[in-house]
Design a protein around this motif. Structure first.
Motif, PDB file in Angstrom:
ATOM      1  N   SER A 218      -1.215  22.313 -13.521  1.00  0.00           N
ATOM      2  CA  SER A 218       0.509  22.192 -12.794  1.00  0.00           C
ATOM      3  C   SER A 218       1.129  21.235 -13.929  1.00  0.00           C
ATOM      4  O   SER A 218       2.941  21.637 -13.898  1.00  0.00           O
TER       5      SER A 218
ATOM      6  N   MET B  42      -1.734  27.414  -6.658  1.00  0.00           N
ATOM      7  CA  MET B  42      -1.816  25.938  -6.465  1.00  0.00           C
ATOM      8  C   MET B  42      -2.541  25.135  -5.729  1.00  0.00           C
ATOM      9  O   MET B  42      -2.602  23.553  -5.946  1.00  0.00           O
TER      10      MET B  42
ATOM     11  N   GLY C  32       1.167  20.684  -3.087  1.00  0.00           N
ATOM     12  CA  GLY C  32       0.202  20.452  -4.305  1.00  0.00           C
ATOM     13  C   GLY C  32      -0.761  19.363  -4.232  1.00  0.00           C
ATOM     14  O   GLY C  32      -1.974  20.197  -4.190  1.00  0.00           O
TER      15      GLY C  32
END
Length: 576
Positions: free
Chosen positions: A319, A293, A45
């Motif tokens: 997220s 992502m 991420g």
């Protein structure tokens, strides 16, 4: 783990929560191994936000889409190798040692990235991190699965999924925290060394999984561990069941030739397990999750939000929803079952992808026009615009697509009014900002931008509880015992290969055919995934490990997934 036949329902979730005071040792095992999931999530991420600032420091990265994709996807290339080798390491040296090796690789990769002085060194660090991610992606859920009571196995393996999404959420928080700090992206990428050290320390003090200990003849250690995992009245039955299944596994391996890929695929239970396990891992990536992502800030900029900080802040919302969805998975996975949760998840993904497709189509076809007056206000008009035969027909989108050297300076009065098409460099950007205008190089101002955020949020809300965690749960429990490590490695490898393909092609696809058509492709793939789940994926809810193999042996294709079959072995006999 192995044992009697439980009825997995909502009480499984309550029992998982009750472990915090009834048997905290089980949670200690799960959380310690689950830090691998946290690292997995963080390192996959963090690059989405760090890339915004890497582009500022390395101008060649800013101008070359393939180099941006390489920085993202080289971690995935490393993960492919890590997952492939990880299956062998798990079976040969144990789940614990595989996790410790992964932590070492995480630490080395983080140090290299934080000190990188060129894109090539940065890519090298990403490869090391990827090797760790690949190993952790299969070692952590496998360790948790084999060290969990049957009744809460799904919930505890889903905990690993929650920690993956929690790591992604943490990466966005860290990204925001370091936006104003000198070194920005170096801190963002280097922080991953801390949880790697933490897990390494915790895992050194923990035992191997009981199944691996039995498999290697360390019965007393395995028995002692099982007595700590299970209640006294359950422990002896579990010890006997596990001992019998491992002895049978060893006897079969000694009486047969050495296992090979071809021989594995000739075994019905292995083949059916791989159909379901590898298929789920491939579809998990091809429905587009990691485009969201890895490139979430970039997608948000494409939707019309110019600021890096704004893009990161809005990405934090998506997220956070991803982490929340993983909590829902822990609650529902042992209540509704794996298969129904997958189908609900994929149906919602289709809906959200339709929203994103429509929004980006409208944004690209209704971008602000280019004003000759606004453009002449500055002294650095984009060359492609000034030499165009029909500059009056240019809009913001055409300006940005004309060349990487073109940027759009929005109108000061209203960003949706006609603006200027200028040369894209730091000087122009500063001049545009001095007049309190917004500067765009990735996307154009749009009144539909907030709908794109809603579409991304819907995507995450539907994806995370089902397709986000269920493929990992199914792969931790669906394979015959003798082949669990190598099959898990094959499935993880297929996940990372698919991940690499999607990550390496997303930005290029958006440039070649546009964002809306790219999301349209994901819609067709998601529909195919729904058909695949209905036909190939069995229900493993509440099945002890050894019963899964029996179920695969008996199972035939069942298109009516909501009906219980009396002879398929997909579900256990209903209790009255």
């Amino acid at each position: 783990m192995e044992g009697g036949v439980p009825e997995a329902d909502i009480s499984a979730f309550r029992e998982c929560l009750s472990l915090s005071w009834k048997n905290p040792y089980v949670l200690r095992l799960a959380f310690s191994a689950g830090i691998g999931g946290l690292l997995f999530g963080y390192d996959t991420g963090v690059i989405s936000g760090a890339l915004l600032y890497i582009r500022d420091d390395f101008k060649e990265v800013d101008r070359k889409t393939w180099l941006q994709e390489a920085i993202v996807s080289m971690a995935l290339a490393g993960a492919i190798i890590g997952a492939a080798v990880g299956g062998w390491i798990n079976d040969r040296f144990g789940r614990k040692k595989a996790i410790l090796i992964a932590d070492t690789l995480f630490f080395i990769g983080s140090a290299i990235m934080a000190s990188a002085m060129s894109p090539s060194i940065l890519i090298l660090g990403r490869v090391f991190v990827g090797l760790g991610v690949g190993m952790a992606s299969m070692a952590s859920p496998l360790y948790i699965s084999e060290a969990s009571p049957t009744r809460v196995r799904g919930a505890l393996v889903s905990l690993n999924g929650f920690l993956i999404t929690g790591g992604q959420f943490l990466s966005y928080l860290i990204n925001l925290a370091f936006t104003k700090v000198p070194g920005t992206w170096r801190w963002m990428l280097g922080v991953a060394a801390v949880p790697a050290l933490l897990q390494f320390t915790l895992m050194i003090m923990l035992p191997e999984s009981p199944r691996w200990l039995f498999r290697k003849g360390k019965e007393e250690e395995a028995k002692a561990l099982l007595r700590r995992i299970y209640s006294p009245e359950e422990a002896e039955a579990e010890i006997n069941t596990l001992k019998e299944s491992v002895e049978l596994e060893i006897k079969e391996s000694e009486s047969s030739d050495k296992a090979s890929i071809i021989k594995m695929l000739k075994t019905k239970t292995v083949r059916r397990g791989l159909y379901a396990g590898m298929g789920l891992q491939i579809f998990q990536q091809f429905v587009g999750i990691n485009t969201v992502m890895y490139y979430s800030p970039a997608i948000i900029q494409l939707a019309g939000f110019a600021s890096n900080q704004t893009a990161l802040l809005l990405s934090l919302v998506t997220s956070g929803l991803n982490a929340f969805g993983s909590i829902l998975s822990i609650y529902f996975i042992d209540k509704t079952g794996r298969k129904k949760l997958l189908l609900f998840s994929l149906s919602g993904v289709v809906l959200s992808l339709v929203v994103l497709t429509v929004v980006f189509h409208e944004s690209s076809t209704h971008s602000p026009m280019i004003s000759a007056i606004e453009t002449s206000h500055f002294n650095n008009t984009c060359t492609d615009y000034s030499t165009s035969l029909n500059p009056g027909g240019w809009d913001c989108m055409k300006c940005l697509k004309a060349s990487p050297d073109c940027g759009f300076c929005a109108s000061g009065a209203n960003k949706l009014l006609p603006g200027a098409c200028l040369i894209s460099n730091d000087t122009t950007k500063d001049e545009c900002h001095k007049e309190h205008r917004l500067w765009y190089t990735r996307g154009c101002p749009s009144k539909y931008g907030w709908l794109a955020i809603i579409g991304l949020a819907l995507y995450i809300i539907f994806f995370s509880p089902g397709m986000g965690t269920v493929p990992w749960v199914v792969n931790s429990e669906i394979y015959p015992l003798r082949y669990r490590g190598i099959c898990g490695g094959m499935a993880s490898t297929s996940n990372w290969v698919s991940n690499l393909i999607v990550a390496q092609s997303f930005l290029s696809l958006t440039e070649a055919i546009g964002v809306s058509w790219t999301f349209m492709i994901f819609i067709f793939i998601t529909v195919a995934a729904i058909v695949f789940v209905i036909i190939f994926v069995p229900e493993t809810k509440g099945l002890p490990m050894e019963e899964v193999e029996n179920m695969l042996e008996r199972r035939s294709l069942n298109f009516k997934f909501w009906q219980r079959s009396s002879d398929s072995g997909e579900v256990l006999t209903q209790k009255t």
